[in-house]
Write a protein that holds these residues in place. Structure first.
Motif, mmCIF file in Angstrom:
data_model
loop_
_atom_site.group_PDB
_atom_site.id
_atom_site.type_symbol
_atom_site.label_atom_id
_atom_site.label_comp_id
_atom_site.label_asym_id
_atom_site.label_seq_id
_atom_site.Cartn_x
_atom_site.Cartn_y
_atom_site.Cartn_z
ATOM 1 N N THR A 132 -11.396 10.498 1.951
ATOM 2 C CA THR A 132 -11.341 9.159 2.447
ATOM 3 C C THR A 132 -9.756 8.458 2.573
ATOM 4 N N ARG A 133 -9.807 7.334 3.007
ATOM 5 C CA ARG A 133 -8.618 6.532 3.307
ATOM 6 C C ARG A 133 -7.558 7.432 3.621
ATOM 7 N N THR A 134 -7.819 8.402 4.412
ATOM 8 C CA THR A 134 -6.770 9.378 4.970
ATOM 9 C C THR A 134 -6.671 9.356 6.295
ATOM 10 N N ARG A 135 -5.718 9.184 6.913
ATOM 11 C CA ARG A 135 -5.648 9.102 8.275
ATOM 12 C C ARG A 135 -4.701 10.031 9.057
ATOM 13 N N TRP A 136 -5.244 10.938 9.767
ATOM 14 C CA TRP A 136 -4.289 11.702 10.669
ATOM 15 C C TRP A 136 -3.385 11.251 11.741
ATOM 16 N N ILE A 137 -2.159 11.333 11.639
ATOM 17 C CA ILE A 137 -1.293 10.624 12.402
ATOM 18 C C ILE A 137 -0.550 11.521 13.329
ATOM 19 N N GLY A 138 -0.715 12.723 13.328
ATOM 20 C CA GLY A 138 -0.028 13.711 14.386
ATOM 21 C C GLY A 138 0.136 14.836 14.043
ATOM 22 N N PHE A 139 0.924 15.719 14.684
ATOM 23 C CA PHE A 139 1.083 17.274 14.306
ATOM 24 C C PHE A 139 2.595 17.000 13.647
ATOM 25 N N ALA A 140 2.934 17.962 12.751
ATOM 26 C CA ALA A 140 4.412 18.155 12.106
ATOM 27 C C ALA A 140 4.975 19.201 13.068
ATOM 28 N N ALA A 141 6.160 19.173 13.020
ATOM 29 C CA ALA A 141 7.163 20.155 13.806
ATOM 30 C C ALA A 141 6.627 21.716 13.311
ATOM 31 N N ASP A 142 6.346 21.812 11.845
ATOM 32 C CA ASP A 142 5.997 23.409 11.541
ATOM 33 C C ASP A 142 4.661 23.673 11.903
ATOM 34 N N GLY A 143 3.883 22.819 12.593
ATOM 35 C CA GLY A 143 2.375 23.064 12.901
ATOM 36 C C GLY A 143 1.649 22.414 11.965
ATOM 37 N N GLY A 144 1.809 21.718 10.716
ATOM 38 C CA GLY A 144 0.978 21.226 10.061
ATOM 39 C C GLY A 144 0.502 20.033 10.461
ATOM 40 N N LEU A 145 -0.246 19.232 9.714
ATOM 41 C CA LEU A 145 -0.869 17.798 9.998
ATOM 42 C C LEU A 145 -0.084 16.903 9.308
ATOM 43 N N ARG A 146 0.223 15.667 10.009
ATOM 44 C CA ARG A 146 0.686 14.533 9.510
ATOM 45 C C ARG A 146 -0.320 13.478 9.344
ATOM 46 N N VAL A 147 -0.303 13.535 7.928
ATOM 47 C CA VAL A 147 -1.546 12.197 7.450
ATOM 48 C C VAL A 147 -0.862 11.239 6.655
ATOM 49 N N GLU A 148 -1.638 10.135 6.799
ATOM 50 C CA GLU A 148 -1.082 8.882 5.914
ATOM 51 C C GLU A 148 -2.196 8.410 5.015
ATOM 52 N N SER A 149 -1.645 8.207 3.760
ATOM 53 C CA SER A 149 -2.815 7.543 2.925
ATOM 54 C C SER A 149 -2.125 6.613 2.036
ATOM 55 N N GLY A 150 -2.462 5.370 1.441
ATOM 56 C CA GLY A 150 -1.758 4.588 0.711
ATOM 57 C C GLY A 150 -0.518 4.441 1.126
ATOM 58 N N GLY A 151 -0.378 4.215 2.160
ATOM 59 C CA GLY A 151 1.028 3.831 2.838
ATOM 60 C C GLY A 151 1.864 4.874 2.835
ATOM 61 N N GLU A 152 1.421 6.018 2.290
ATOM 62 C CA GLU A 152 2.515 7.057 2.349
ATOM 63 C C GLU A 152 2.072 8.315 3.474
ATOM 64 N N ALA A 153 3.165 9.049 4.070
ATOM 65 C CA ALA A 153 2.952 10.005 5.218
ATOM 66 C C ALA A 153 3.047 11.163 4.322
ATOM 67 N N ARG A 154 2.377 12.171 4.626
ATOM 68 C CA ARG A 154 2.664 13.575 4.242
ATOM 69 C C ARG A 154 2.368 14.620 5.293
ATOM 70 N N THR A 155 2.848 15.844 4.980
ATOM 71 C CA THR A 155 2.271 16.920 5.720
ATOM 72 C C THR A 155 1.614 17.995 5.147
#
Ligand SMILES: Cc1cc2nc3c(=O)[nH]c(=O)nc-3n(C[C@H](O)[C@H](O)[C@H](O)COP(=O)(O)OP(=O)(O)OC[C@H]3O[C@@H](n4cnc5c(N)ncnc54)[C@H](O)[C@@H]3O)c2cc1C
Length: 406
Positions: A132-155
């Motif tokens: 939970t508390r994890t938001r999908w924010i888009g697609f990464a250039a390498d095809g992964g998912l960009r997600v954001e949780s706790g104010g930090e974005a990751r792939t």
């Protein structure tokens, strides 16, 4: 060798149904991402209205309720997971269902929370990970998912993804439609999101609003831009803003499309669908002379709210035949749909040409879409949850095929 990993974004009925179908099949690991602190908030809200899970009418009639570009695919998905399977599913979670007088199907408890609790427990026990508390924010250039949780974005890497992000009403429960521009940018055709199963705004006179807001209209017939055809009756509720209720909700796609096209549309109410115009005119003519027009109309069998509506449609004529014609075709100009935020559901969404026959995005192979975010719509009556669960399962089957696990 590690198992393929499927990421589902959105822990509403569609996403959870997809997770369930995947773990039933086995051979994959499943993570469900949810931007809110807890899952299935809209499903739980639906429980406050009794949780109309599905409908008991014959399948052909059931399937005919669906519209929008993705309706044919939704119908196929429902044919594979029909209403009786949904009822068996609820039963399997300890929530027996029953058919109400209107043919609608409800859990005996009339609540969503016991069903949601049992469902989430069963998914957890089957190994589904919920983040939970994890938001999908888009697609990464390498095809992964960009997600954001706790104010930090990751792939995040995934072997397949199912997006089940919901529509755009009741955004405080999580589905805010923020996915629409992200998908549009990824070359996914998206029909504009608009209110479905929502009321309409009508500019009542102050006197009418004060007197009749909150009054139900029972046994009326509703036409959209044309006289009501007299086939069956429905109901509505007069509100301070206009009209609400199942009869209006069921026509909201037509109303919204007419407003989009022409900027205006009239709701044409038959306030006595049980009486032919000449029979009603005879009743008006027979009502005692010398009485006020309102009294005569009441004696002819028209309720005070119906007479008020006839006046809202314009100055009342004097002739019985013209009065009967007004009661049989009372045209009220709709100014707008009520705001999307308070709609029960959303029309528009990911269009049919954006997906293949397994609900996979053509522009993003390996990414599937399910639930209300697809461009289909249906009235209230249990069609929405049935459509969401069935498309969630169908998208999961598409993933299983793609991963060679079916
Ligand atoms: C008041 C009300 C009453 C209703 N009653 C009924 C009823 O009785 N019967 C019926 O059939 N239907 C009913 N519905 C409609 C039904 O609840 C919805 O159609 C259904 O919940 C849609 O399911 P879904 O999984 O597609 O989307 P949702 O239930 O909206 O779930 C989508 C999930 O995705 C999450 N999400 C969105 N964006 C992101 C992101 N970027 N990252 C991570 N997570 C994200 C959201 O937080 C949400 O949890 C009702 C709706 C309302 C508002």
């Amino acid at each position: 060798m590690s198992l393929p990993h499927v990421v589902i974004v959105g822990a509403g009925p569609a996403g959870l149904a997809a997770a369930e179908r995947l773990v039933e099949a086995g051979g994959v690991t499943v993570t469900v991402l949810e931007r809110m602190p807890s899952p299935a908030r809209k499903f739980l809200l639906a429980g406050r209205g009794g949780l109309n899970l599905t409908h008991s009418e014959p399948l052909e009639r059931f399937l005919a309720q669906f519209g929008g570009s993705v309706a044919p695919a939704v119908r196929e998905a429902i044919a594979r997971f029909p209403p009786q399977d949904l009822r068996a599913w609820a039963d399997g979670l300890g929530e027996a269902t029953f058919v109400g007088s209107s043919g609608r199907v409800f859990p005996k408890s009339f609540k969503a929370s016991p069903l949601a609790r049992a469902w989430l427990a069963r998914l957890g026990a089957a190994g589904v990970r919920l983040e939970t508390r994890t938001r999908w924010i888009g697609f990464a250039a390498d095809g992964g998912l960009r997600v954001e949780s706790g104010g930090e974005a990751r792939t995040l890497a995934a072997d397949a993804t199912i997006l089940a992000l919901g529509g755009a009403s009741w955004s405080r429960l999580g589905s805010d439609g923020a996915w629409a521009p992200i998908l549009a940018e990824a070359c996914v055709p998206v029909a504009p999101l608009a209110a479905m199963n929502a009321g309409v705004e009508i500019a009542w006179s102050a006197i009418f609003r004060e007197r009749f807001a909150g009054t139900p209209l029972k046994r009326i017939a509703i036409g959209v831009g044309a006289p009501a055809d007299g086939a069956g009756t429905s109901e509505a509720m007069i509100t301070a803003h206009g009209l609400e209720g199942t009869g209006v909700y069921a026509r909201s796609a037509e109303i919204g499309e007419a407003l989009d096209a022409a900027g205006t549309v009239a709701l044409r109410l038959d306030l006595r669908p049980d009486l032919a115009a000449d029979a009603l005119a005879a009743r008006v003519a027979a009502a005692l002379k010398g009485r006020t027009l309102t009294e005569r109309l009441r004696r002819a069998g028209l309720a005070p709210a119906a007479i008020g509506l006839m006046r809202e449609a314009g100055p009342l004529p004097a002739e019985p035949a013209a009065l009967a014609a007004r009661a049989k075709d009372c045209a009220l100009d709709v100014a707008a749909m009520r705001p999307l935020e308070r709609a029960i559901s959303t029309r528009g969404g990911v269009r049919a040409e954006a997906i293949d026959d397994r609900f996979m995005l053509r522009a993003r192979p390996g990414t599937f879409v399910a639930g209300e975010m697809l461009d289909w719509h249906a009235p209230t009556g249990g069609y929405l949850l049935q459509g969401c669960l069935a498309t969630g399962r169908a998208a999961a089957e598409g993933v299983l095929d793609r991963l060679g696990r079916s």
